[in-house]
Design a protein around this motif. Sequence first.
Motif, PDB file in Angstrom:
ATOM      1  N   LEU A 154     -66.844-119.699  20.067  1.00 47.07           N
ATOM      2  CA  LEU A 154     -66.443-118.437  19.448  1.00 47.07           C
ATOM      3  C   LEU A 154     -65.885-117.468  20.487  1.00 47.07           C
ATOM      4  CD1 LEU A 154     -69.580-117.989  17.161  1.00 47.07           C
ATOM      5  CD2 LEU A 154     -67.290-118.631  16.400  1.00 47.07           C
ATOM      6  N   ASP A 155     -65.395-117.996  21.586  1.00 47.69           N
ATOM      7  CA  ASP A 155     -64.921-117.151  22.680  1.00 47.69           C
ATOM      8  C   ASP A 155     -63.842-116.185  22.207  1.00 47.69           C
ATOM      9  OD1 ASP A 155     -66.401-118.439  24.940  1.00 47.69           O
ATOM     10  OD2 ASP A 155     -65.272-120.171  24.242  1.00 47.69           O
ATOM     11  N   GLY A 156     -64.000-114.922  22.615  1.00 43.82           N
ATOM     12  CA  GLY A 156     -63.007-113.910  22.295  1.00 43.82           C
ATOM     13  C   GLY A 156     -63.134-113.309  20.910  1.00 43.82           C
ATOM     14  N   ARG A 157     -64.049-113.814  20.111  1.00 43.94           N
ATOM     15  CA  ARG A 157     -64.191-113.298  18.747  1.00 43.94           C
ATOM     16  C   ARG A 157     -65.161-112.124  18.709  1.00 43.94           C
ATOM     17  NH1 ARG A 157     -62.527-117.304  14.766  1.00 43.94           N
ATOM     18  NH2 ARG A 157     -61.682-119.086  15.881  1.00 43.94           N
TER      19      ARG A 157
ATOM     20  N   ALA B 160     -73.805-115.130  20.232  1.00 39.76           N
ATOM     21  CA  ALA B 160     -73.533-114.696  21.610  1.00 39.76           C
ATOM     22  C   ALA B 160     -73.414-115.895  22.546  1.00 39.76           C
ATOM     23  CB  ALA B 160     -74.633-113.752  22.089  1.00 39.76           C
ATOM     24  N   ALA B 161     -74.281-116.899  22.360  1.00 43.13           N
ATOM     25  CA  ALA B 161     -74.216-118.092  23.205  1.00 43.13           C
ATOM     26  C   ALA B 161     -72.908-118.835  23.009  1.00 43.13           C
ATOM     27  CB  ALA B 161     -75.395-119.019  22.886  1.00 43.13           C
ATOM     28  N   GLY B 162     -72.330-118.713  21.811  1.00 46.26           N
ATOM     29  CA  GLY B 162     -71.042-119.345  21.542  1.00 46.26           C
ATOM     30  C   GLY B 162     -69.857-118.577  22.084  1.00 46.26           C
TER      31      GLY B 162
ATOM     32  N   VAL C 282     -62.315-106.890  13.777  1.00 43.11           N
ATOM     33  CA  VAL C 282     -63.443-107.655  13.262  1.00 43.11           C
ATOM     34  C   VAL C 282     -62.961-109.053  12.860  1.00 43.11           C
ATOM     35  CG1 VAL C 282     -65.212-107.806  11.467  1.00 43.11           C
ATOM     36  CG2 VAL C 282     -64.634-105.582  12.479  1.00 43.11           C
ATOM     37  N   GLY C 283     -63.458-110.061  13.584  1.00 37.61           N
ATOM     38  CA  GLY C 283     -63.018-111.429  13.341  1.00 37.61           C
ATOM     39  C   GLY C 283     -63.914-112.214  12.422  1.00 37.61           C
TER      40      GLY C 283
ATOM     41  N   SER D 119     -68.003-120.750  12.668  1.00 33.66           N
ATOM     42  CA  SER D 119     -67.163-121.339  13.715  1.00 33.66           C
ATOM     43  C   SER D 119     -65.945-122.047  13.134  1.00 33.66           C
ATOM     44  CB  SER D 119     -67.983-122.345  14.530  1.00 33.66           C
ATOM     45  OG  SER D 119     -68.096-123.576  13.815  1.00 33.66           O
ATOM     46  N   PRO D 120     -64.940-122.333  13.971  1.00 37.32           N
ATOM     47  CA  PRO D 120     -63.766-123.075  13.506  1.00 37.32           C
ATOM     48  C   PRO D 120     -64.070-124.503  13.068  1.00 37.32           C
ATOM     49  CG  PRO D 120     -63.266-121.884  15.534  1.00 37.32           C
ATOM     50  CD  PRO D 120     -64.747-121.808  15.339  1.00 37.32           C
TER      51      PRO D 120
END
Length: 281
Positions: free
Chosen positions: A29-32, A52-54, A106-107, A251-252
């Motif tokens: 989830l980086d950058g989200r 947060a860990a993602g 907001v993602g 997640s994607p």
Amino acid sequence: MSDGPAPGSAPDAVPDTSPVPDYAALHRLDGRALVLLGAGNGIGRQTAHALAAGGARVLCVDADEERARAVAAETGGVPYAADVTRREAVRELFAAAPELLGGRPVGGVVDIVGMARYAALPELDDEGWDWHFDLVLRHAWLAVQYGGGAVAAAGGGPLVFVASVSGLTAAPLHAAYGAAKAGLISLVRSAAVELGPRGVRVNAVAPGVVWTPRVAALLGPEGRRLNAENAPLGRVAETRDIAAALYFLASPQSSYMTGQTLVVDGGVGVKFPYPTVGGAR
């Protein structure tokens, strides 16, 4: 066994040359920038840690300001205190969220808010009925309106809710709670249809018994033993089990899922019934 063509059948005319994605990266989830409603305790706290860990930046929203601050400090998130059953509070929350999240839109939204009060149906009063529908369903409707709009404006992303097996089946003393959760499941389906063309995926997780601090205080050791024995997996759900499912839907990895309610109950739903302790599940 070979997966080639059977004798006498025509071979595939076109081989599969579709690109293979980086499946591990789809889990990140980086950058989200995500908004987490009900972040302060139990499933919410574990979900804040998971997101947060993602790699996500998380706005940790809770009605209790102290709890919001505590979980934000644990996870590197941003605390925000609000009563999300009130329209104006939810409107203000999503208006403020991008700035609070470092200027990022907001993602996605993950919504944990909800609680049950146990009462027999003949004894259920107006206040109890209204309380369930405010806390379980009204706030989710507001989250869809304002959160869904914010996510759509940002180009799309997930809305993820916590439903309940009580909204899919029936349980003693759960009439109002189950009706409100059933309404939430229906809202998830409707929102998925309406918001899908704008890139917004809307899904829910339906837990069974989860060993939150509140449930532990209610059922005690004997309740834990009975519910563990009743589950095909031989244990009750921990809060991390539900957080993991919520993470998947945020997640994607779940990019082609929408309008779905994912049951996470250790297999109890395929058997019957739940055990009871003191008349309450």
